[in-house]
Scaffold this motif. Structure first.
Motif, PDB file in Angstrom:
ATOM      1  N   TYR A  69      35.369 -58.036 -29.835  1.00 28.22           N
ATOM      2  CA  TYR A  69      34.408 -58.256 -28.747  1.00 28.22           C
ATOM      3  C   TYR A  69      35.030 -57.842 -27.415  1.00 28.22           C
ATOM      4  O   TYR A  69      34.403 -57.155 -26.614  1.00 28.22           O
ATOM      5  CB  TYR A  69      34.008 -59.730 -28.745  1.00 28.22           C
ATOM      6  CG  TYR A  69      32.807 -60.042 -27.905  1.00 28.22           C
ATOM      7  CD1 TYR A  69      31.548 -59.578 -28.261  1.00 28.22           C
ATOM      8  CD2 TYR A  69      32.922 -60.811 -26.758  1.00 28.22           C
ATOM      9  CE1 TYR A  69      30.436 -59.884 -27.498  1.00 28.22           C
ATOM     10  CE2 TYR A  69      31.819 -61.122 -25.991  1.00 28.22           C
ATOM     11  CZ  TYR A  69      30.570 -60.654 -26.358  1.00 28.22           C
ATOM     12  OH  TYR A  69      29.483 -60.947 -25.587  1.00 28.22           O
ATOM     13  N   HIS A  72      35.107 -54.064 -27.323  1.00 28.02           N
ATOM     14  CA  HIS A  72      33.778 -53.482 -27.129  1.00 28.02           C
ATOM     15  C   HIS A  72      33.244 -53.747 -25.721  1.00 28.02           C
ATOM     16  O   HIS A  72      32.721 -52.851 -25.076  1.00 28.02           O
ATOM     17  CB  HIS A  72      32.813 -54.041 -28.172  1.00 28.02           C
ATOM     18  CG  HIS A  72      31.412 -53.564 -28.009  1.00 28.02           C
ATOM     19  ND1 HIS A  72      31.032 -52.282 -28.343  1.00 28.02           N
ATOM     20  CD2 HIS A  72      30.319 -54.174 -27.517  1.00 28.02           C
ATOM     21  CE1 HIS A  72      29.747 -52.132 -28.069  1.00 28.02           C
ATOM     22  NE2 HIS A  72      29.294 -53.271 -27.576  1.00 28.02           N
ATOM     23  N   GLN A  73      33.371 -54.986 -25.273  1.00 32.35           N
ATOM     24  CA  GLN A  73      32.798 -55.375 -23.984  1.00 32.35           C
ATOM     25  C   GLN A  73      33.552 -54.846 -22.770  1.00 32.35           C
ATOM     26  O   GLN A  73      32.948 -54.570 -21.750  1.00 32.35           O
ATOM     27  CB  GLN A  73      32.731 -56.903 -23.881  1.00 32.35           C
ATOM     28  CG  GLN A  73      31.729 -57.525 -24.799  1.00 32.35           C
ATOM     29  CD  GLN A  73      30.322 -57.273 -24.316  1.00 32.35           C
ATOM     30  OE1 GLN A  73      30.001 -57.504 -23.158  1.00 32.35           O
ATOM     31  NE2 GLN A  73      29.474 -56.782 -25.196  1.00 32.35           N
ATOM     32  N   MET A  74      34.865 -54.710 -22.896  1.00 28.10           N
ATOM     33  CA  MET A  74      35.632 -54.377 -21.707  1.00 28.10           C
ATOM     34  C   MET A  74      36.464 -53.110 -21.853  1.00 28.10           C
ATOM     35  O   MET A  74      36.387 -52.220 -21.034  1.00 28.10           O
ATOM     36  CB  MET A  74      36.533 -55.564 -21.340  1.00 28.10           C
ATOM     37  CG  MET A  74      37.026 -55.586 -19.922  1.00 28.10           C
ATOM     38  SD  MET A  74      38.384 -54.482 -19.561  1.00 28.10           S
ATOM     39  CE  MET A  74      39.590 -55.039 -20.705  1.00 28.10           C
ATOM     40  N   ARG A  76      36.564 -50.465 -24.137  1.00 29.24           N
ATOM     41  CA  ARG A  76      35.893 -49.187 -24.387  1.00 29.24           C
ATOM     42  C   ARG A  76      34.927 -48.807 -23.281  1.00 29.24           C
ATOM     43  O   ARG A  76      34.674 -47.636 -23.069  1.00 29.24           O
ATOM     44  CB  ARG A  76      35.158 -49.236 -25.720  1.00 29.24           C
ATOM     45  CG  ARG A  76      36.115 -49.255 -26.883  1.00 29.24           C
ATOM     46  CD  ARG A  76      35.394 -49.131 -28.219  1.00 29.24           C
ATOM     47  NE  ARG A  76      36.318 -49.431 -29.287  1.00 29.24           N
ATOM     48  CZ  ARG A  76      36.105 -50.348 -30.212  1.00 29.24           C
ATOM     49  NH1 ARG A  76      34.996 -51.043 -30.233  1.00 29.24           N
ATOM     50  NH2 ARG A  76      37.009 -50.573 -31.137  1.00 29.24           N
ATOM     51  N   ARG A  77      34.374 -49.784 -22.598  1.00 25.67           N
ATOM     52  CA  ARG A  77      33.406 -49.505 -21.547  1.00 25.67           C
ATOM     53  C   ARG A  77      34.067 -49.256 -20.194  1.00 25.67           C
ATOM     54  O   ARG A  77      33.432 -48.797 -19.273  1.00 25.67           O
ATOM     55  CB  ARG A  77      32.434 -50.667 -21.404  1.00 25.67           C
ATOM     56  CG  ARG A  77      31.525 -50.816 -22.583  1.00 25.67           C
ATOM     57  CD  ARG A  77      30.553 -51.935 -22.350  1.00 25.67           C
ATOM     58  NE  ARG A  77      29.649 -52.038 -23.483  1.00 25.67           N
ATOM     59  CZ  ARG A  77      28.658 -52.891 -23.534  1.00 25.67           C
ATOM     60  NH1 ARG A  77      28.431 -53.711 -22.537  1.00 25.67           N
ATOM     61  NH2 ARG A  77      27.877 -52.929 -24.582  1.00 25.67           N
ATOM     62  N   GLY A  78      35.328 -49.587 -20.082  1.00 19.37           N
ATOM     63  CA  GLY A  78      36.003 -49.497 -18.793  1.00 19.37           C
ATOM     64  C   GLY A  78      36.714 -48.171 -18.587  1.00 19.37           C
ATOM     65  O   GLY A  78      36.927 -47.399 -19.517  1.00 19.37           O
ATOM     66  N   ALA A  79      37.039 -47.933 -17.353  1.00 10.85           N
ATOM     67  CA  ALA A  79      37.863 -46.775 -16.992  1.00 10.85           C
ATOM     68  C   ALA A  79      39.119 -47.336 -16.334  1.00 10.85           C
ATOM     69  O   ALA A  79      39.044 -47.997 -15.301  1.00 10.85           O
ATOM     70  CB  ALA A  79      37.111 -45.872 -16.023  1.00 10.85           C
ATOM     71  N   ASP A  89      42.590 -55.825 -15.978  1.00 14.46           N
ATOM     72  CA  ASP A  89      41.199 -55.953 -16.409  1.00 14.46           C
ATOM     73  C   ASP A  89      41.073 -56.881 -17.615  1.00 14.46           C
ATOM     74  O   ASP A  89      40.141 -57.676 -17.695  1.00 14.46           O
ATOM     75  CB  ASP A  89      40.608 -54.578 -16.742  1.00 14.46           C
ATOM     76  CG  ASP A  89      40.355 -53.738 -15.492  1.00 14.46           C
ATOM     77  OD1 ASP A  89      40.375 -54.295 -14.376  1.00 14.46           O
ATOM     78  OD2 ASP A  89      40.131 -52.523 -15.653  1.00 14.46           O
ATOM     79  N   TRP A  93      39.002 -60.358 -17.725  1.00 17.85           N
ATOM     80  CA  TRP A  93      37.964 -60.577 -18.736  1.00 17.85           C
ATOM     81  C   TRP A  93      38.222 -61.890 -19.477  1.00 17.85           C
ATOM     82  O   TRP A  93      37.305 -62.679 -19.693  1.00 17.85           O
ATOM     83  CB  TRP A  93      37.921 -59.401 -19.706  1.00 17.85           C
ATOM     84  CG  TRP A  93      36.758 -59.443 -20.647  1.00 17.85           C
ATOM     85  CD1 TRP A  93      35.522 -58.904 -20.458  1.00 17.85           C
ATOM     86  CD2 TRP A  93      36.716 -60.074 -21.941  1.00 17.85           C
ATOM     87  NE1 TRP A  93      34.723 -59.146 -21.538  1.00 17.85           N
ATOM     88  CE2 TRP A  93      35.435 -59.867 -22.476  1.00 17.85           C
ATOM     89  CE3 TRP A  93      37.639 -60.782 -22.696  1.00 17.85           C
ATOM     90  CZ2 TRP A  93      35.052 -60.343 -23.716  1.00 17.85           C
ATOM     91  CZ3 TRP A  93      37.255 -61.264 -23.940  1.00 17.85           C
ATOM     92  CH2 TRP A  93      35.980 -61.035 -24.431  1.00 17.85           C
TER      93      TRP A  93
END
Length: 129
Positions: A69, A72-74, A76-79, A89, A93
């Protein structure tokens, strides 16, 4: 954190976590956690409480799901510009998660799981492997 990677992790955690807090460790049931050296260290640090996963247990999947989770939530979605930014980060989170934690709960009955397995077995039978 995985103690197997760096033997200084317990020392670091002991220094960084507020002294009045209990530290719960989820560790696999592998024998290295039960060696005299580890037992001695744990005896000298009673606020560390190990929780060994049962052999062949599936509840560890809940821990793995939490990390999935997080990914997926942080992640893979983050840069993230660098490792330090990624670490910051992740810590942010986790802090946010801990303000309103959500337990992972099994939502299927044993019958539903067995039915799912039966469907899977029917699907792969005769698949040539």
């Amino acid at each position: 954190m995985q103690f197997g990677l760096d033997p200084q992790y317990p020392v670091r955690i002991d220094k960084e976590v507020l002294a009045h807090l209990q530290v719960h460790l989820i560790v696999d049931n592998y024998g290295t956690h039960k060696t005299p050296a580890i037992k001695s260290w744990l005896t000298k640090h009673p606020r560390f409480e190990p929780h060994f996963t049962p052999t062949g247990s599936s509840w560890i999947n809940q821990v793995e799901r939490w990390f999935g989770y997080l990914a997926h939530q942080m992640i893979r979605r983050g840069a993230h510009k660098n490792i330090q930014a990624l670490g910051a980060d992740i810590r942010a989170w986790v802090k946010d998660w801990n303000e309103a934690p959500k337990p992972f709960i099994w939502t299927k009955t044993a019958e539903e799981i067995l039915d799912s397995l039966a469907r899977f077995r029917r699907r792969i039978s005769g698949a040539g492997h």
